[in-house]
Design a protein around this motif. Structure first.
Motif, PDB file in Angstrom:
ATOM      1  N   ASN A 177     -27.476 -18.015  18.991  1.00  0.00           N
ATOM      2  CA  ASN A 177     -26.189 -18.338  19.643  1.00  0.00           C
ATOM      3  C   ASN A 177     -26.334 -18.410  21.158  1.00  0.00           C
ATOM      4  OD1 ASN A 177     -23.638 -18.047  17.708  1.00  0.00           O
ATOM      5  ND2 ASN A 177     -25.208 -16.613  17.036  1.00  0.00           N
ATOM      6  N   CYS A 178     -27.372 -17.834  21.669  1.00  0.00           N
ATOM      7  CA  CYS A 178     -27.538 -17.690  23.114  1.00  0.00           C
ATOM      8  C   CYS A 178     -28.684 -18.549  23.651  1.00  0.00           C
ATOM      9  CB  CYS A 178     -27.845 -16.235  23.470  1.00  0.00           C
ATOM     10  SG  CYS A 178     -26.994 -14.990  22.484  1.00  0.00           S
ATOM     11  N   CYS A 231     -28.936 -21.686  25.926  1.00  0.00           N
ATOM     12  CA  CYS A 231     -28.669 -21.581  27.369  1.00  0.00           C
ATOM     13  C   CYS A 231     -29.472 -20.494  28.072  1.00  0.00           C
ATOM     14  CB  CYS A 231     -27.187 -21.319  27.609  1.00  0.00           C
ATOM     15  SG  CYS A 231     -26.106 -22.595  26.948  1.00  0.00           S
ATOM     16  N   HIS A 232     -29.909 -19.480  27.314  1.00  0.00           N
ATOM     17  CA  HIS A 232     -30.557 -18.322  27.944  1.00  0.00           C
ATOM     18  C   HIS A 232     -31.955 -18.085  27.399  1.00  0.00           C
ATOM     19  CE1 HIS A 232     -26.893 -16.665  29.836  1.00  0.00           C
ATOM     20  NE2 HIS A 232     -26.245 -16.900  28.706  1.00  0.00           N
ATOM     21  N   ALA A 256     -29.199 -23.414  31.110  1.00  0.00           N
ATOM     22  CA  ALA A 256     -27.808 -23.618  31.519  1.00  0.00           C
ATOM     23  C   ALA A 256     -27.206 -22.270  31.901  1.00  0.00           C
ATOM     24  CB  ALA A 256     -27.027 -24.252  30.382  1.00  0.00           C
ATOM     25  N   GLY A 303     -24.584 -11.152  37.901  1.00  0.00           N
ATOM     26  CA  GLY A 303     -24.740 -12.202  38.909  1.00  0.00           C
ATOM     27  C   GLY A 303     -25.893 -12.007  39.860  1.00  0.00           C
ATOM     28  N   TYR A 347     -24.458 -18.860  39.897  1.00  0.00           N
ATOM     29  CA  TYR A 347     -23.363 -18.201  39.162  1.00  0.00           C
ATOM     30  C   TYR A 347     -22.008 -18.691  39.669  1.00  0.00           C
ATOM     31  CZ  TYR A 347     -26.671 -14.589  37.541  1.00  0.00           C
ATOM     32  OH  TYR A 347     -27.717 -13.914  36.957  1.00  0.00           O
ATOM     33  N   SER A 348     -21.016 -18.506  38.827  1.00  0.00           N
ATOM     34  CA  SER A 348     -19.636 -18.745  39.263  1.00  0.00           C
ATOM     35  C   SER A 348     -19.241 -17.636  40.237  1.00  0.00           C
ATOM     36  CB  SER A 348     -18.694 -18.711  38.059  1.00  0.00           C
ATOM     37  OG  SER A 348     -18.654 -17.401  37.500  1.00  0.00           O
ATOM     38  N   TRP A 379     -23.947  -4.435  33.477  1.00  0.00           N
ATOM     39  CA  TRP A 379     -24.090  -4.819  32.061  1.00  0.00           C
ATOM     40  C   TRP A 379     -24.560  -3.670  31.167  1.00  0.00           C
ATOM     41  CZ3 TRP A 379     -21.128  -8.488  31.041  1.00  0.00           C
ATOM     42  CH2 TRP A 379     -21.037  -9.634  31.821  1.00  0.00           C
ATOM     43  N   THR A 407     -15.326 -17.551  34.402  1.00  0.00           N
ATOM     44  CA  THR A 407     -16.774 -17.651  34.159  1.00  0.00           C
ATOM     45  C   THR A 407     -17.116 -19.050  33.642  1.00  0.00           C
ATOM     46  OG1 THR A 407     -18.695 -16.783  32.976  1.00  0.00           O
ATOM     47  CG2 THR A 407     -16.618 -16.753  31.776  1.00  0.00           C
ATOM     48  N   THR A 408     -18.311 -19.481  33.972  1.00  0.00           N
ATOM     49  CA  THR A 408     -18.751 -20.791  33.480  1.00  0.00           C
ATOM     50  C   THR A 408     -19.516 -20.671  32.166  1.00  0.00           C
ATOM     51  OG1 THR A 408     -20.595 -20.533  35.008  1.00  0.00           O
ATOM     52  CG2 THR A 408     -18.810 -21.995  35.692  1.00  0.00           C
ATOM     53  N   MET A 409     -19.555 -19.464  31.590  1.00  0.00           N
ATOM     54  CA  MET A 409     -20.116 -19.351  30.230  1.00  0.00           C
ATOM     55  C   MET A 409     -18.991 -19.699  29.258  1.00  0.00           C
ATOM     56  SD  MET A 409     -22.182 -16.362  28.250  1.00  0.00           S
ATOM     57  CE  MET A 409     -21.799 -16.009  26.531  1.00  0.00           C
ATOM     58  N   GLY A 462     -20.925 -19.718  23.127  1.00  0.00           N
ATOM     59  CA  GLY A 462     -21.846 -18.659  22.727  1.00  0.00           C
ATOM     60  C   GLY A 462     -21.163 -17.361  22.346  1.00  0.00           C
TER      61      GLY A 462
HETATM   62  C1  HEC Z   1     -23.400 -22.907  26.555  1.00  0.00           C
HETATM   63  C2  HEC Z   1     -24.350 -22.095  27.268  1.00  0.00           C
HETATM   64  C3  HEC Z   1     -24.320 -20.594  27.022  1.00  0.00           C
HETATM   65  C4  HEC Z   1     -24.433 -19.926  25.832  1.00  0.00           C
HETATM   66  C5  HEC Z   1     -24.582 -20.509  24.444  1.00  0.00           C
HETATM   67  C6  HEC Z   1     -24.434 -18.514  26.176  1.00  0.00           C
HETATM   68  N1  HEC Z   1     -24.309 -18.360  27.510  1.00  0.00           N
HETATM   69 FE1  HEC Z   1     -24.334 -16.595  28.498  1.00  0.00          FE
HETATM   70  N2  HEC Z   1     -24.059 -17.592  30.272  1.00  0.00           N
HETATM   71  C7  HEC Z   1     -23.963 -18.965  30.410  1.00  0.00           C
HETATM   72  C8  HEC Z   1     -23.656 -19.286  31.778  1.00  0.00           C
HETATM   73  C9  HEC Z   1     -23.468 -20.682  32.352  1.00  0.00           C
HETATM   74  C10 HEC Z   1     -23.591 -18.060  32.472  1.00  0.00           C
HETATM   75  C11 HEC Z   1     -23.239 -17.844  33.929  1.00  0.00           C
HETATM   76  C12 HEC Z   1     -21.740 -17.612  33.940  1.00  0.00           C
HETATM   77  C13 HEC Z   1     -21.101 -17.548  35.300  1.00  0.00           C
HETATM   78  O1  HEC Z   1     -21.785 -17.674  36.328  1.00  0.00           O
HETATM   79  O2  HEC Z   1     -19.863 -17.381  35.326  1.00  0.00           O
HETATM   80  C14 HEC Z   1     -23.853 -17.022  31.479  1.00  0.00           C
HETATM   81  C15 HEC Z   1     -23.899 -15.664  31.773  1.00  0.00           C
HETATM   82  C16 HEC Z   1     -24.223 -14.672  30.877  1.00  0.00           C
HETATM   83  C17 HEC Z   1     -24.405 -13.294  31.215  1.00  0.00           C
HETATM   84  C18 HEC Z   1     -24.309 -12.696  32.607  1.00  0.00           C
HETATM   85  C19 HEC Z   1     -25.717 -12.696  33.208  1.00  0.00           C
HETATM   86  C20 HEC Z   1     -25.824 -12.121  34.598  1.00  0.00           C
HETATM   87  O3  HEC Z   1     -26.902 -12.312  35.196  1.00  0.00           O
HETATM   88  O4  HEC Z   1     -24.882 -11.500  35.095  1.00  0.00           O
HETATM   89  C21 HEC Z   1     -24.736 -12.640  30.075  1.00  0.00           C
HETATM   90  C22 HEC Z   1     -25.027 -11.170  29.924  1.00  0.00           C
HETATM   91  C23 HEC Z   1     -24.750 -13.630  29.020  1.00  0.00           C
HETATM   92  N3  HEC Z   1     -24.441 -14.856  29.542  1.00  0.00           N
HETATM   93  C24 HEC Z   1     -25.056 -13.347  27.718  1.00  0.00           C
HETATM   94  C25 HEC Z   1     -25.020 -14.298  26.693  1.00  0.00           C
HETATM   95  C26 HEC Z   1     -25.313 -13.984  25.325  1.00  0.00           C
HETATM   96  C27 HEC Z   1     -25.753 -12.625  24.825  1.00  0.00           C
HETATM   97  C28 HEC Z   1     -25.146 -15.126  24.613  1.00  0.00           C
HETATM   98  C29 HEC Z   1     -25.244 -15.323  23.118  1.00  0.00           C
HETATM   99  C30 HEC Z   1     -24.442 -14.431  22.350  1.00  0.00           C
HETATM  100  C31 HEC Z   1     -24.766 -16.165  25.567  1.00  0.00           C
HETATM  101  N4  HEC Z   1     -24.717 -15.610  26.808  1.00  0.00           N
HETATM  102  C32 HEC Z   1     -24.556 -17.497  25.242  1.00  0.00           C
HETATM  103  C33 HEC Z   1     -24.112 -19.889  29.416  1.00  0.00           C
HETATM  104  C34 HEC Z   1     -24.234 -19.600  28.070  1.00  0.00           C
END
Ligand code: HEC
Length: 159
Positions: free
Chosen positions: A68-69, A72-73, A83, A96, A103-104, A114, A133-135, A138
């Protein structure tokens, strides 16, 4: 399936009995004996992962759920951002802070650390936890699946 077999098998038994012939129990018995035998095999396969060490099976489940993650990660140390930012060592880090990721403002200003509980609520609904947030994808609705993903993230450490 069993019901269907009975519906088919029983009337033919009556027909055979009515004709005065031997009701040929062989095939009927075989069907009924095999049916209950099949179920435990399926159950055993489905429950196999929880039979061994519960902690490692949670991690294994989380590894699968990290699909699921991973679009992008990355979780690999020093691997490039996708992404979303690289998540290696993210547990207990300030939000961030990964260098080189855009980051946003919302996430940067969130002040979140975290810890596992914070990760849990963020993954449950990122926009509710950090509006702006731009996430945008997921999220994982099932609590058990989130726990597994978090256990997996926590299990990936430098070696
Ligand atoms: C569609 C793409 C996408 C998916 C799928 C996704 N993320 Fe993200 N995630 C992002 C983006 C883009 C950011 C940065 C958000 C922001 O800057 O607001 C982010 C930020 C985060 C952060 C914060 C990281 C930090 O450095 O502070 C965490 C933790 C995180 N995601 C966990 C997850 C987990 C766990 C999953 C799966 C369950 C997931 N993400 C799925 C795009 C995604």
């Amino acid at each position: 399936m069993l019901k269907f077999i009975r519906m088919v098998a029983l009337p033919s038994l009556f027909v055979l009995a009515a004709c005065g012939t031997d009701p040929a129990p062989g095939p009927v018995e075989q069907i009924i004996v095999r049916e209950p035998g099949a179920a435990p095999v399926e159950t055993a396969v489905a429950s196999a992962p929880t039979d061994s060490n519960p902690a490692s099976s949670l991690v294994a489940e989380g590894k699968a759920a990290f699909a699921n993650c991973s679009a992008c990660h990355s979780l690999e140390q020093d691997a490039p951002h996708g992404a979303g930012p690289n998540l290696f060592g993210i547990i207990d880090k300030a939000a961030g802070e990964a260098s080189g990721f855009a980051y946003s403002d919302a996430l940067k200003a969130s002040g979140v650390i975290w810890a596992e509980a914070e990760l849990d609520s963020f993954i449950a609904d990122p926009a509710a936890k950090i509006p702006g947030t731009t996430m945008v994808a997921g999220a994982i609705a099932e609590p058990a699946k989130r726990q597994a993903v978090i256990a997996y993230i926590a299990s990936v450490t430098a070696n």
